[in-house]
Design a protein around this motif. Sequence first.
Motif, PDB file in Angstrom:
ATOM      1  N   UNK A   1      -9.775 -11.502 -13.907  1.00 27.26           N
ATOM      2  CA  UNK A   1      -9.633 -10.644 -12.724  1.00 27.26           C
ATOM      3  C   UNK A   1      -8.818 -11.321 -11.620  1.00 27.26           C
ATOM      4  N   UNK A   2      -8.910 -12.626 -11.508  1.00 25.61           N
ATOM      5  CA  UNK A   2      -8.043 -13.338 -10.555  1.00 25.61           C
ATOM      6  C   UNK A   2      -6.574 -13.118 -10.937  1.00 25.61           C
ATOM      7  N   UNK A   3      -6.269 -13.292 -12.216  1.00 26.31           N
ATOM      8  CA  UNK A   3      -4.897 -13.107 -12.681  1.00 26.31           C
ATOM      9  C   UNK A   3      -4.454 -11.656 -12.509  1.00 26.31           C
ATOM     10  N   UNK A   4      -5.364 -10.719 -12.676  1.00 26.18           N
ATOM     11  CA  UNK A   4      -5.028  -9.308 -12.506  1.00 26.18           C
ATOM     12  C   UNK A   4      -4.572  -9.039 -11.083  1.00 26.18           C
ATOM     13  N   UNK A   5      -5.265  -9.599 -10.096  1.00 23.05           N
ATOM     14  CA  UNK A   5      -4.853  -9.412  -8.704  1.00 23.05           C
ATOM     15  C   UNK A   5      -3.440  -9.948  -8.494  1.00 23.05           C
ATOM     16  N   UNK A   6      -3.166 -11.130  -9.014  1.00 27.94           N
ATOM     17  CA  UNK A   6      -1.828 -11.710  -8.865  1.00 27.94           C
ATOM     18  C   UNK A   6      -0.777 -10.828  -9.538  1.00 27.94           C
ATOM     19  N   UNK A   7      -1.089 -10.291 -10.707  1.00 27.85           N
ATOM     20  CA  UNK A   7      -0.142  -9.432 -11.415  1.00 27.85           C
ATOM     21  C   UNK A   7       0.146  -8.145 -10.640  1.00 27.85           C
ATOM     22  N   UNK A   8      -0.856  -7.600 -10.002  1.00 29.68           N
ATOM     23  CA  UNK A   8      -0.677  -6.355  -9.247  1.00 29.68           C
ATOM     24  C   UNK A   8       0.230  -6.555  -8.029  1.00 29.68           C
ATOM     25  N   UNK A   9       0.362  -7.797  -7.591  1.00 24.67           N
ATOM     26  CA  UNK A   9       1.194  -8.103  -6.423  1.00 24.67           C
ATOM     27  C   UNK A   9       2.585  -8.574  -6.805  1.00 24.67           C
ATOM     28  N   UNK A  10       2.804  -8.811  -8.068  1.00 29.84           N
ATOM     29  CA  UNK A  10       4.080  -9.356  -8.528  1.00 29.84           C
ATOM     30  C   UNK A  10       5.202  -8.337  -8.332  1.00 29.84           C
ATOM     31  N   UNK A  11       6.321  -8.814  -7.775  1.00 34.13           N
ATOM     32  CA  UNK A  11       7.509  -7.987  -7.659  1.00 34.13           C
ATOM     33  C   UNK A  11       7.616  -7.162  -6.386  1.00 34.13           C
ATOM     34  N   UNK A  12       6.711  -7.373  -5.434  1.00 33.79           N
ATOM     35  CA  UNK A  12       6.841  -6.678  -4.148  1.00 33.79           C
ATOM     36  C   UNK A  12       7.294  -7.671  -3.088  1.00 33.79           C
ATOM     37  N   UNK A  13       7.978  -7.164  -2.072  1.00 31.70           N
ATOM     38  CA  UNK A  13       8.407  -8.045  -0.993  1.00 31.70           C
ATOM     39  C   UNK A  13       7.333  -8.068   0.100  1.00 31.70           C
ATOM     40  N   UNK A  14       7.550  -8.889   1.111  1.00 37.48           N
ATOM     41  CA  UNK A  14       6.543  -9.056   2.166  1.00 37.48           C
ATOM     42  C   UNK A  14       6.294  -7.769   2.938  1.00 37.48           C
ATOM     43  N   UNK A  15       7.325  -6.974   3.138  1.00 37.77           N
ATOM     44  CA  UNK A  15       7.141  -5.706   3.864  1.00 37.77           C
ATOM     45  C   UNK A  15       6.288  -4.757   3.039  1.00 37.77           C
ATOM     46  N   UNK A  16       6.597  -4.619   1.760  1.00 39.91           N
ATOM     47  CA  UNK A  16       5.790  -3.760   0.895  1.00 39.91           C
ATOM     48  C   UNK A  16       4.352  -4.264   0.819  1.00 39.91           C
ATOM     49  N   UNK A  17       4.187  -5.579   0.672  1.00 40.63           N
ATOM     50  CA  UNK A  17       2.848  -6.156   0.524  1.00 40.63           C
ATOM     51  C   UNK A  17       2.007  -6.011   1.782  1.00 40.63           C
ATOM     52  N   UNK A  18       2.651  -5.849   2.932  1.00 43.36           N
ATOM     53  CA  UNK A  18       1.919  -5.710   4.199  1.00 43.36           C
ATOM     54  C   UNK A  18       1.833  -4.256   4.655  1.00 43.36           C
ATOM     55  N   UNK A  19       2.285  -3.329   3.810  1.00 42.98           N
ATOM     56  CA  UNK A  19       2.265  -1.915   4.170  1.00 42.98           C
ATOM     57  C   UNK A  19       1.014  -1.243   3.633  1.00 42.98           C
ATOM     58  N   UNK A  20       0.297  -0.594   4.533  1.00 45.57           N
ATOM     59  CA  UNK A  20      -0.872   0.191   4.126  1.00 45.57           C
ATOM     60  C   UNK A  20      -0.342   1.487   3.518  1.00 45.57           C
ATOM     61  N   UNK A  21      -0.451   1.590   2.219  1.00 50.23           N
ATOM     62  CA  UNK A  21       0.222   2.695   1.536  1.00 50.23           C
ATOM     63  C   UNK A  21      -0.685   3.848   1.147  1.00 50.23           C
ATOM     64  N   UNK A  22      -1.951   3.775   1.504  1.00 48.12           N
ATOM     65  CA  UNK A  22      -2.866   4.867   1.176  1.00 48.12           C
ATOM     66  C   UNK A  22      -3.666   5.283   2.414  1.00 48.12           C
ATOM     67  N   UNK A  23      -2.994   5.876   3.406  1.00 48.62           N
ATOM     68  CA  UNK A  23      -3.693   6.290   4.621  1.00 48.62           C
ATOM     69  C   UNK A  23      -4.876   7.210   4.284  1.00 48.62           C
ATOM     70  N   UNK A  24      -5.950   7.146   5.030  1.00 47.33           N
ATOM     71  CA  UNK A  24      -6.099   6.414   6.279  1.00 47.33           C
ATOM     72  C   UNK A  24      -6.514   4.953   6.104  1.00 47.33           C
ATOM     73  N   UNK A  25      -6.661   4.494   4.872  1.00 50.28           N
ATOM     74  CA  UNK A  25      -7.047   3.112   4.641  1.00 50.28           C
ATOM     75  C   UNK A  25      -5.975   2.169   5.168  1.00 50.28           C
ATOM     76  N   UNK A  26      -6.412   1.037   5.691  1.00 55.03           N
ATOM     77  CA  UNK A  26      -5.490   0.009   6.168  1.00 55.03           C
ATOM     78  C   UNK A  26      -5.305  -1.105   5.133  1.00 55.03           C
ATOM     79  N   UNK A  27      -5.848  -0.920   3.927  1.00 55.27           N
ATOM     80  CA  UNK A  27      -5.711  -1.923   2.871  1.00 55.27           C
ATOM     81  C   UNK A  27      -4.246  -2.166   2.542  1.00 55.27           C
ATOM     82  N   UNK A  28      -3.904  -3.442   2.397  1.00 50.90           N
ATOM     83  CA  UNK A  28      -2.578  -3.860   1.949  1.00 50.90           C
ATOM     84  C   UNK A  28      -2.758  -4.889   0.846  1.00 50.90           C
TER      85      UNK A  28
END
Length: 170
Positions: free
Chosen positions: A26-53
């Motif tokens: 599961x640790x590796x899964x989290x890293x894989x889900x983040x692979x290939x995004x830039x800092x702007x994408x990774x810091x963007x809350x993409x499922x409003x109203x949630x602020x999760x990034x």
Amino acid sequence: MTEIERPMPALNTDERATLEGWLDFHRATLAMKCQGVDDIQAATASTPPSLFTLTGLVQHMAEVERNWFRRILAGEDAPPIHDPQADPEGPDGGFDVAPGATLAEAFTTWRTEIEHARRNCAARELTDTGRFMGQEVNLRWIYVHMIEEYARHNGHADLIRERIDGVTGV
């Protein structure tokens, strides 16, 4: 980011190896889900109203690793990472992304906390305990909780990532 290896946990092994294998999966899964995004994408809350990034999830999991394996299991005086003024007895934070924070920095901190966790666990048996909410909690319970924590947040990361660029299924 380098290629992430996510080995399948052993299918027929002892309890400790099973727990550690699933946690590492599961640790590796989290890293894989983040692979290939830039800092702007990774810091963007993409499922409003949630602020999760994605960056916030990685920061949060660093806080969770620190809390359970350092503060609770080992009894270390380890202040919160991302909000030093936060109550160490309160909920794990890290979700808020500071201006200028990068995904790479979040991963560096997260990996450091995982290494602390591994060292603290290697010196203990599954029945060894720490203190949580005034009660004893054993390493076995902590491992199961951490697997659950990662699995839940990996689901969040999957939804966030799908909204960013349509990538799913890792």
